[in-house]
Design a protein around this motif. Structure first.
Motif, mmCIF file in Angstrom:
data_model
loop_
_atom_site.group_PDB
_atom_site.id
_atom_site.type_symbol
_atom_site.label_atom_id
_atom_site.label_comp_id
_atom_site.label_asym_id
_atom_site.label_seq_id
_atom_site.Cartn_x
_atom_site.Cartn_y
_atom_site.Cartn_z
ATOM 1 N N LEU A 1 0.774 -1.125 -0.249
ATOM 2 C CA LEU A 1 -0.020 0.202 0.019
ATOM 3 C C LEU A 1 1.056 1.146 0.167
ATOM 4 C CD1 LEU A 1 -2.771 -1.127 2.401
ATOM 5 C CD2 LEU A 1 -2.916 -0.861 -0.004
ATOM 6 N N SER A 2 1.908 1.222 0.850
ATOM 7 C CA SER A 2 2.772 2.541 0.779
ATOM 8 C C SER A 2 3.583 2.524 -0.693
ATOM 9 C CB SER A 2 3.910 2.120 1.890
ATOM 10 O OG SER A 2 3.314 2.148 3.112
ATOM 11 N N ILE A 3 3.948 1.709 -1.124
ATOM 12 C CA ILE A 3 4.639 1.709 -2.549
ATOM 13 C C ILE A 3 3.587 2.475 -3.573
ATOM 14 C CG2 ILE A 3 5.822 0.495 -4.186
ATOM 15 C CD1 ILE A 3 6.957 -1.247 -2.337
ATOM 16 N N ALA A 4 2.364 1.925 -3.688
ATOM 17 C CA ALA A 4 1.410 2.039 -4.258
ATOM 18 C C ALA A 4 1.031 3.600 -4.238
ATOM 19 C CB ALA A 4 0.138 0.920 -4.175
ATOM 20 N N TRP B 1 8.914 3.975 5.494
ATOM 21 C CA TRP B 1 7.934 3.022 5.925
ATOM 22 C C TRP B 1 7.743 1.735 5.163
ATOM 23 C CZ3 TRP B 1 6.244 3.021 10.716
ATOM 24 C CH2 TRP B 1 6.466 4.402 11.584
ATOM 25 N N ALA B 2 7.609 2.119 3.807
ATOM 26 C CA ALA B 2 7.495 0.718 2.861
ATOM 27 C C ALA B 2 8.821 -0.038 3.256
ATOM 28 C CB ALA B 2 7.705 1.386 1.574
ATOM 29 N N ALA B 3 9.928 0.370 3.528
ATOM 30 C CA ALA B 3 11.190 -0.296 3.416
ATOM 31 C C ALA B 3 11.189 -1.054 4.639
ATOM 32 C CB ALA B 3 12.496 0.674 3.602
ATOM 33 N N GLY C 1 10.938 -3.912 15.981
ATOM 34 C CA GLY C 1 9.738 -3.145 16.318
ATOM 35 C C GLY C 1 10.189 -1.724 16.615
ATOM 36 N N TRP C 2 10.618 -1.704 17.738
ATOM 37 C CA TRP C 2 11.005 -0.532 18.618
ATOM 38 C C TRP C 2 12.262 0.315 17.867
ATOM 39 C CZ3 TRP C 2 9.744 1.649 23.665
ATOM 40 C CH2 TRP C 2 8.745 0.918 24.185
ATOM 41 N N PRO C 3 13.425 -0.157 17.402
ATOM 42 C CA PRO C 3 14.560 0.428 16.903
ATOM 43 C C PRO C 3 14.171 0.917 15.494
ATOM 44 C CG PRO C 3 15.258 -1.721 17.720
ATOM 45 C CD PRO C 3 13.776 -1.704 17.731
ATOM 46 N N LEU C 4 13.350 -0.139 14.543
ATOM 47 C CA LEU C 4 13.169 0.491 13.248
ATOM 48 C C LEU C 4 12.164 1.495 13.341
ATOM 49 C CD1 LEU C 4 13.303 -2.714 11.275
ATOM 50 C CD2 LEU C 4 14.904 -0.918 11.518
ATOM 51 N N THR C 5 11.077 1.373 14.119
ATOM 52 C CA THR C 5 10.028 2.357 14.299
ATOM 53 C C THR C 5 10.622 3.785 14.661
ATOM 54 O OG1 THR C 5 8.419 0.821 14.896
ATOM 55 C CG2 THR C 5 7.859 3.068 15.346
ATOM 56 N N GLY C 6 11.384 3.733 15.564
ATOM 57 C CA GLY C 6 12.405 4.950 16.159
ATOM 58 C C GLY C 6 12.908 5.683 14.856
ATOM 59 N N LEU C 7 13.617 4.810 14.266
ATOM 60 C CA LEU C 7 14.420 5.364 12.864
ATOM 61 C C LEU C 7 13.495 6.051 11.955
ATOM 62 C CD1 LEU C 7 17.320 2.989 12.612
ATOM 63 C CD2 LEU C 7 17.531 5.240 13.179
ATOM 64 N N PHE D 1 8.397 -1.940 6.701
ATOM 65 C CA PHE D 1 7.396 -3.131 6.654
ATOM 66 C C PHE D 1 8.026 -4.331 5.625
ATOM 67 C CE2 PHE D 1 4.105 0.360 6.994
ATOM 68 C CZ PHE D 1 3.923 0.215 8.297
ATOM 69 N N LEU D 2 8.490 -3.669 4.356
ATOM 70 C CA LEU D 2 9.067 -5.135 3.624
ATOM 71 C C LEU D 2 10.128 -5.744 4.440
ATOM 72 C CD1 LEU D 2 8.696 -6.199 0.840
ATOM 73 C CD2 LEU D 2 10.450 -4.638 0.063
ATOM 74 N N ALA D 3 11.087 -5.117 5.161
ATOM 75 C CA ALA D 3 12.157 -5.864 5.718
ATOM 76 C C ALA D 3 11.581 -6.625 6.768
ATOM 77 C CB ALA D 3 12.896 -4.825 6.366
ATOM 78 N N ARG D 4 10.427 -6.375 7.541
ATOM 79 C CA ARG D 4 9.918 -6.933 8.761
ATOM 80 C C ARG D 4 9.379 -8.316 7.647
ATOM 81 N NH1 ARG D 4 6.746 -2.297 11.974
ATOM 82 N NH2 ARG D 4 8.537 -1.387 13.355
ATOM 83 N N PHE D 5 8.533 -8.084 6.808
ATOM 84 C CA PHE D 5 8.038 -9.153 6.093
ATOM 85 C C PHE D 5 8.965 -10.346 5.726
ATOM 86 C CE2 PHE D 5 6.736 -11.439 2.113
ATOM 87 C CZ PHE D 5 5.934 -12.142 2.656
ATOM 88 N N LEU D 6 10.085 -9.831 4.914
ATOM 89 C CA LEU D 6 11.166 -10.751 4.498
ATOM 90 C C LEU D 6 11.653 -11.552 5.614
ATOM 91 C CD1 LEU D 6 12.470 -8.615 1.729
ATOM 92 C CD2 LEU D 6 10.971 -10.524 1.342
ATOM 93 N N VAL D 7 12.159 -10.689 6.494
ATOM 94 C CA VAL D 7 13.018 -11.349 7.765
ATOM 95 C C VAL D 7 12.206 -12.296 8.590
ATOM 96 C CG1 VAL D 7 14.356 -11.045 9.848
ATOM 97 C CG2 VAL D 7 14.681 -9.843 7.644
#
Length: 203
Positions: A91-94, A134-136, A165-171, A138-144
């Motif tokens: 959705l973010s990429i679209a 955010w797309a990056a 969760g916390w670290p990536l969300t903070g960045l 979300f995609l990283a979370r899915f793949l890993v």
């Protein structure tokens, strides 16, 4: 969207789930996660926080627990989050492709402001960069996490879920704040005023 409390609400059930599952099995682990989610919900209600995030958090944990129970494996608790991450990434990429970057739409929607920023190229790019961040994530979370779901154990998956969760969300939140400020500055430099959307008149 749920702020710091939302992050805590999403993390604590996982923190409880992993050791209880290792020690006593799936059933007690899911009950423990649900119990923690219920306590957090009651606490948020007592503090008179917005009711919708509190209820949504409890329902989210209940759904994850139901999936885990249905699959017969504690790892199933993470399936919902894994696939939601993929949906959010798409959705973010679209939204960037169709020139309605979701960060700008959501940010201005929350503040009740118009979408005049879409007329300013620099603002459009700023919101697009934030959305791409955010797309990056979300995609990283899915793949890993999907890879670990297929090949790892519950403990490893749970720890990975917390670490991503916390670290990536903070960045990505810092990136978003920076890009929002750049977008606002671009709109102001263009001489446009982001007035609130007019309320619909009652019939």
């Amino acid at each position: 969207m749920g702020g710091l409390t939302g992050l805590v609400s999403a993390t604590l059930p996982v923190v409880v789930l992993i050791p209880v599952n290792n020690q006593w099995g799936l059933g007690p682990a899911l009950l423990a996660a649900l119990g923690v989610a219920l306590v957090i919900t009651v606490w948020r209600i007592i503090r008179k926080e917005t009711l919708q995030p509190a209820i949504s958090g409890l329902l989210g944990v209940a759904l994850c627990a139901a999936i885990a129970w249905f699959t017969g494996d504690a790892k199933g608790y993470f399936l919902y989050g894994i696939w939601v991450s993929l949906v959010l990434a798409v959705l973010s990429i679209a939204s960037i492709i169709f020139r309605w970057p979701v960060v700008g739409v959501v940010w201005k929607g929350i503040n009740g402001e118009s979408m005049v920023w879409r007329q300013v190229p620099k603002a459009m790019w700023a919101y697009s960069y934030a959305t791409a961040g955010w797309a990056a994530v979300f995609l990283a979370r899915f793949l890993v996490q999907n890879g670990m779901y297929n090949h790892g154990d519950t403990t490893t998956l749970g720890v990975t879920r917390i670490l991503m969760g916390w670290p990536l969300t903070g960045l990505v939140t810092l990136l978003t704040i920076w890009m929002v400020r750049r977008a606002n500055a671009a709109v102001e430099a263009a001489g446009l005023v982001e007035t609130p959307e007019p309320a619909e008149k009652e019939a």
